[in-house]
Design a protein around this motif. Structure first.
Motif, PDB file in Angstrom:
ATOM      1  N   ARG A  16      -7.060   1.962  -9.315  1.00 59.68           N
ATOM      2  CA  ARG A  16      -5.810   1.405  -8.803  1.00 59.68           C
ATOM      3  C   ARG A  16      -5.057   2.425  -7.965  1.00 59.68           C
ATOM      4  NH1 ARG A  16      -0.584   1.363  -9.273  1.00 59.68           N
ATOM      5  NH2 ARG A  16      -0.538   2.981 -10.840  1.00 59.68           N
ATOM      6  N   ARG A  17      -5.027   3.653  -8.407  1.00 56.09           N
ATOM      7  CA  ARG A  17      -4.334   4.696  -7.639  1.00 56.09           C
ATOM      8  C   ARG A  17      -5.003   4.939  -6.298  1.00 56.09           C
ATOM      9  NH1 ARG A  17      -3.133   7.631 -12.849  1.00 56.09           N
ATOM     10  NH2 ARG A  17      -0.899   7.255 -13.107  1.00 56.09           N
ATOM     11  N   ARG A  18      -6.318   4.885  -6.251  1.00 54.27           N
ATOM     12  CA  ARG A  18      -7.017   5.039  -4.967  1.00 54.27           C
ATOM     13  C   ARG A  18      -6.677   3.892  -4.019  1.00 54.27           C
ATOM     14  NH1 ARG A  18     -13.172   5.913  -5.855  1.00 54.27           N
ATOM     15  NH2 ARG A  18     -13.100   6.023  -3.605  1.00 54.27           N
ATOM     16  N   ARG A  19      -6.632   2.660  -4.559  1.00 52.92           N
ATOM     17  CA  ARG A  19      -6.266   1.499  -3.732  1.00 52.92           C
ATOM     18  C   ARG A  19      -4.848   1.639  -3.195  1.00 52.92           C
ATOM     19  NH1 ARG A  19      -7.099  -3.356  -7.509  1.00 52.92           N
ATOM     20  NH2 ARG A  19      -4.901  -3.211  -7.129  1.00 52.92           N
ATOM     21  N   VAL A  20      -3.924   2.026  -4.062  1.00 49.59           N
ATOM     22  CA  VAL A  20      -2.524   2.150  -3.663  1.00 49.59           C
ATOM     23  C   VAL A  20      -2.356   3.255  -2.634  1.00 49.59           C
ATOM     24  CG1 VAL A  20      -0.248   2.801  -4.535  1.00 49.59           C
ATOM     25  CG2 VAL A  20      -1.628   1.156  -5.778  1.00 49.59           C
ATOM     26  N   GLU A  21      -3.092   4.351  -2.793  1.00 50.52           N
ATOM     27  CA  GLU A  21      -3.006   5.442  -1.826  1.00 50.52           C
ATOM     28  C   GLU A  21      -3.469   4.987  -0.442  1.00 50.52           C
ATOM     29  OE1 GLU A  21      -4.550  10.029  -1.241  1.00 50.52           O
ATOM     30  OE2 GLU A  21      -5.490   8.762  -2.743  1.00 50.52           O
ATOM     31  N   LEU A  22      -4.551   4.242  -0.392  1.00 53.70           N
ATOM     32  CA  LEU A  22      -5.029   3.724   0.894  1.00 53.70           C
ATOM     33  C   LEU A  22      -4.048   2.730   1.503  1.00 53.70           C
ATOM     34  CD1 LEU A  22      -8.794   3.263   0.108  1.00 53.70           C
ATOM     35  CD2 LEU A  22      -7.806   4.806   1.788  1.00 53.70           C
ATOM     36  N   LYS A  23      -3.482   1.861   0.671  1.00 58.66           N
ATOM     37  CA  LYS A  23      -2.524   0.879   1.178  1.00 58.66           C
ATOM     38  C   LYS A  23      -1.282   1.566   1.735  1.00 58.66           C
ATOM     39  CE  LYS A  23      -1.945  -2.898  -1.076  1.00 58.66           C
ATOM     40  NZ  LYS A  23      -1.545  -3.922  -2.037  1.00 58.66           N
ATOM     41  N   HIS A  24      -0.761   2.552   1.020  1.00 58.90           N
ATOM     42  CA  HIS A  24       0.424   3.262   1.492  1.00 58.90           C
ATOM     43  C   HIS A  24       0.132   4.021   2.780  1.00 58.90           C
ATOM     44  CE1 HIS A  24       2.409   3.317  -2.746  1.00 58.90           C
ATOM     45  NE2 HIS A  24       2.454   2.133  -2.165  1.00 58.90           N
ATOM     46  N   GLY A  25      -1.070   4.569   2.897  1.00 58.90           N
ATOM     47  CA  GLY A  25      -1.448   5.234   4.139  1.00 58.90           C
ATOM     48  C   GLY A  25      -1.490   4.265   5.311  1.00 58.90           C
TER      49      GLY A  25
END
Length: 125
Positions: A16-25
């Motif tokens: 989930r953190r990897r997904r959120v990091e990509l989305k925020h980027g």
């Protein structure tokens, strides 16, 4: 993980953190483009014909917050919410960042490519 957020070993939370990091980027990249492009291009016509507000009258950045009517911001928030909830879907079986669409008929997933983000990264500056 230098901050120790994933020290508990929970794979779902790490995913989930990897997904959120990509989305925020991706949101940050779109926000940067949305801040730069209006300096060089403005849509012709009116943003709000009833109040006589033209697109050329709207500034960039934080100055646009006071200019755009509340109904315009409401439309923007509803559109972003629709995109978040219905248009773009992240399957847990796919790698983080590989999105699929729920709205476009016959479009199940983006094509997989073999290049990495580092290939074209220096050209963005």
């Amino acid at each position: 993980d230098p901050a120790g957020y994933c020290s508990d070993g929970d794979a779902k939370e790490f995913y989930r953190r990897r997904r959120v990091e990509l989305k925020h980027g991706r949101v940050a990249m779109l926000a940067t483009i949305g801040y730069i492009v209006p300096e060089f291009f403005k849509w012709p016509g009116y943003c709000s014909p009833s109040s006589g507000l033209k697109f050329t009258d709207i500034g960039t950045g934080l100055s646009a917050l006071a200019k755009v009517p509340a109904l315009g911001w409401f439309q923007y928030v509803v559109f972003c919410g629709q995109m978040e909830l219905f248009a773009v879907n992240q399957d847990f079986e796919d790698p983080p960042g590989q999105m699929s669409s729920r709205l476009v008929f016959g479009f199940s997933a983006y094509k997989k490519t073999q290049f990495s983000g580092w290939d074209y990264g220096p050209y963005g500056i």
